[in-house]
Design an enzyme around this catalytic site. Structure first.
Site, PDB file in Angstrom:
ATOM      1  N   GLY A   1      42.816  38.643  48.741  1.00 25.40           N
ATOM      2  CA  GLY A   1      41.969  39.648  48.117  1.00 25.40           C
ATOM      3  C   GLY A   1      41.589  39.238  46.700  1.00 25.40           C
ATOM      4  O   GLY A   1      41.584  38.056  46.345  1.00 25.40           O
ATOM      5  N   SER A   2      41.313  40.228  45.880  1.00 25.99           N
ATOM      6  CA  SER A   2      40.849  39.982  44.515  1.00 25.99           C
ATOM      7  C   SER A   2      42.001  39.574  43.600  1.00 25.99           C
ATOM      8  O   SER A   2      43.176  39.780  43.911  1.00 25.99           O
ATOM      9  CB  SER A   2      40.190  41.238  43.954  1.00 25.99           C
ATOM     10  OG  SER A   2      41.169  42.255  43.751  1.00 25.99           O
TER      11      SER A   2
ATOM     12  N   GLY B   1      45.817  40.902  43.585  1.00 22.77           N
ATOM     13  CA  GLY B   1      46.977  40.021  43.606  1.00 22.77           C
ATOM     14  C   GLY B   1      47.961  40.332  42.501  1.00 22.77           C
ATOM     15  O   GLY B   1      49.185  40.268  42.692  1.00 22.77           O
TER      16      GLY B   1
ATOM     17  N   GLU C   1      46.245  34.494  48.098  1.00 22.41           N
ATOM     18  CA  GLU C   1      44.982  33.769  48.192  1.00 22.41           C
ATOM     19  C   GLU C   1      43.926  34.690  47.607  1.00 22.41           C
ATOM     20  O   GLU C   1      43.527  35.666  48.239  1.00 22.41           O
ATOM     21  CB  GLU C   1      44.683  33.406  49.646  1.00 22.41           C
ATOM     22  CG  GLU C   1      43.644  32.307  49.793  1.00 22.41           C
ATOM     23  CD  GLU C   1      42.237  32.839  49.875  1.00 22.41           C
ATOM     24  OE1 GLU C   1      41.591  32.949  48.804  1.00 22.41           O
ATOM     25  OE2 GLU C   1      41.789  33.155  50.975  1.00 22.41           O
TER      26      GLU C   1
ATOM     27  N   CYS D   1      35.434  34.181  49.819  1.00 16.70           N
ATOM     28  CA  CYS D   1      36.125  33.664  48.637  1.00 16.70           C
ATOM     29  C   CYS D   1      35.782  32.211  48.365  1.00 16.70           C
ATOM     30  O   CYS D   1      35.690  31.803  47.211  1.00 16.70           O
ATOM     31  CB  CYS D   1      37.632  33.841  48.788  1.00 16.70           C
ATOM     32  SG  CYS D   1      38.328  33.039  50.262  1.00 16.70           S
TER      33      CYS D   1
ATOM     34  N   GLU E   1      33.223  35.814  39.403  1.00 16.07           N
ATOM     35  CA  GLU E   1      32.899  35.669  40.828  1.00 16.07           C
ATOM     36  C   GLU E   1      31.941  36.778  41.244  1.00 16.07           C
ATOM     37  O   GLU E   1      32.288  37.959  41.186  1.00 16.07           O
ATOM     38  CB  GLU E   1      34.177  35.735  41.668  1.00 16.07           C
ATOM     39  CG  GLU E   1      33.926  35.606  43.151  1.00 16.07           C
ATOM     40  CD  GLU E   1      35.190  35.737  43.981  1.00 16.07           C
ATOM     41  OE1 GLU E   1      35.226  35.178  45.085  1.00 16.07           O
ATOM     42  OE2 GLU E   1      36.135  36.414  43.523  1.00 16.07           O
TER      43      GLU E   1
END
Length: 489
Positions: A233-234, A238, A255, A290, A390
């Site tokens: 996720g983001s 995290g 991740e 991602c 991002e």
């Protein structure tokens, strides 16, 4: 629940459950179509904290027998389970597209991803119980790898089933039992896929708990009976997982996001195939992947040619719902993401950047969807957020450079480090430059998921995460090294 609408339940300990917040009241989450938010796709059970804890308990109870099962037999069971994933695949792909927003073809590949990655994990059966002996005297030390226990796997909305395949089969192959927590905004198709898969395994080995993060998150993460949490996720998500897991010193595998850089050198060649691949590696899933390319640094001698190639493909984009077979790009998944990407593009316009948008917005019944025009942003100020953050949407900055050292510096000038790519016809240059690009994975003359070698470990550095999924290293992430020293005196 008396309704004809699709409804998914919880599944743990080999049984299905509704989510009841009182004796006679079922609690569900309404799942809506991002192409038409007024349309309810289905309902997913929203577990209580107690039900999440019962799911963990079921997994804990199943762990000793599953850990004692030989890796070869585990592989046989997992392959049989993977055989259920593509059942009614056309219907399941339509369901995933309706709740997610992406086109049907991508949803079909999403389902296939779990099958393929299960096969790769099972191919490592003979490596699971490998032993390395450090000879004596005075001590002969036997190094082996043991399963950890209960693993919670939390997956995102964008490619939930394929992303689950990067961790779940490896965790199971290693001898762990698993709790899957689907994304609250797109839980339907993945829940159904995991339940079909789980029915082929012993009760409690694989469980799926849907619900709101605030209600069940702590039960699945801050829990002494959970040995490891795997989260995709983001970056902010995290950080929350790390904070929660710290309460019980639970191991984490993260991740997270990426601001992936593309470095195109002066000797790069553009072919129809590699330009199609780059286009998909930027705009696939409406930019919501991602490892999609998020920044392009191109030698000035190649810049106009690159712009022309991307423009040619952007001019063919057809925005619309997944239900329309002519659609090539769906909506963004959530309105909040639409707001964010729109702001980034507007900031670039306000700063005087050359922003080129393509396509036409859907009309009629689809006019209220989370659609956004795909765009390229040429030579923006490098301090703009569309460069430094991002985007996770269908836009990308294109920035020229003249010197390869400058290009390498620009690619590495980010707090992220998931994937990068280097484009050159010279293999030795690719090796030399690629080794200097700071990321967990670097592509050559390609970028994006279709070009990923799934035998290799995958994951990020810096704020793009910690730990690796897939490959032998990905298997070892779900095992604890164990050393036994035998005195040889």
């Amino acid at each position: 629940m008396k309704t004809n609408i699709l409804h998914t339940q919880l599944y743990y300990g080999g049984r299905y459950y509704d989510a009841s917040h009182s004796f006679d009241t079922e609690h569900v989450m309404e799942i809506r179509n991002p192409a038409r938010p007024s349309h309810i796709v289905g309902m997913a059970a929203a577990a209580t904290r107690d039900q999440a804890l019962r799911g963990v308990s079921a997994a804990k109870q199943a762990f000793p027998d599953w850990a004692a099962t030989s890796p070869q037999h585990r592989a046989e069971l997992l392959m049989a389970a993977a055989g259920t994933v593509m059942e009614n695949s056309e219907q399941e792909a339509r369901l995933l597209s309706e709740e997610n927003g992406k086109v049907i073809g991508e949803s079909t590949f999403d389902l296939m991803g779990l099958v393929q990655r299960t096969e790769l994990a099972c191919g490592l059966a003979d490596r699971v119980d490998e032993v390395d002996t450090l000879p004596g005297p005075p001590t002969e030390t036997i190094v082996s790898f043991k399963p950890m226990g209960v693993v919670t796997i939390i997956v995102p909305f964008n490619w939930p089933i394929a992303i689950l395949g990067a961790s779940m089969p490896y965790a199971l192959m290693a001898g762990n039992t698993v709790i899957v927590k689907p994304p609250p905004s797109a839980p339907l198709a993945i829940t159904r896929a995991v339940q079909r898969y789980a029915e082929k395994l012993p009760p409690g080995v694989l469980n799926v708990i849907t619900g709101e993060d605030a209600e069940i998150g702590a039960a699945l993460v801050s829990n002494e009976d959970v040995a490891k949490v795997c989260f995709t996720g983001s970056v902010n998500g995290g950080k929350r997982i790390m904070t929660m897991a710290a309460e019980t010193m639970t191991s984490v595998l993260l991740e997270l996001g990426g601001n992936d850089g593309v470095l195109i050198l002066d000797d790069a060649e553009f072919t129809p195939d590699n330009m199609d691949g780059l286009f998909a590696g930027i705009y696939g899933s409406t930019g919501q992947i991602c490892m999609n390319a998020k920044r392009i640094y191109v030698h000035n001698s190649k810049k106009q040619e690159l712009i022309d190639e991307l423009t040619k493909r952007l001019e063919t984009v057809k925005l619309g719902p997944a239900s329309d077979p002519d659609t090539t790009m769906g909506p963004l998944h959530q309105k909040s993401q639409w707001d964010y990407v729109t702001q980034l593009v507007q900031e670039a316009k306000d700063a005087g950047a050359d922003v080129r948008e393509f396509g036409e917005m859907p009309t009629g019944a689809w006019a209220g969807g989370n659609f956004i025009l795909p765009s390229i942003i040429i030579d923006p100020d490098p301090n703009l957020r569309v460069v430094t953050e991002e985007q996770f949407g269908p836009t990308i900055p294109i920035i020229g450079f003249d010197d390869v050292e400058e290009g390498i510096r620009l690619v590495n000038d980010t707090r992220y480090g998931l994937c990068n790519s280097v484009w050159t016809t010279n293999e030795q240059t690719a090796r030399e430059v690629g080794s200097r690009l700071q990321a967990g994975y670097v592509f050559h003359n390609a970028h994006g998921a279709p070009s990923l070698d799934q035998r290799a470990p995958f994951g990020g550095i810096k704020q793009s995460g910690m730990g690796r999924e897939m490959g032998l290293i990905g298997l070892r992430e779900f095992q604890e090294p164990h050393a036994l020293g035998i005195n040889k005196d």
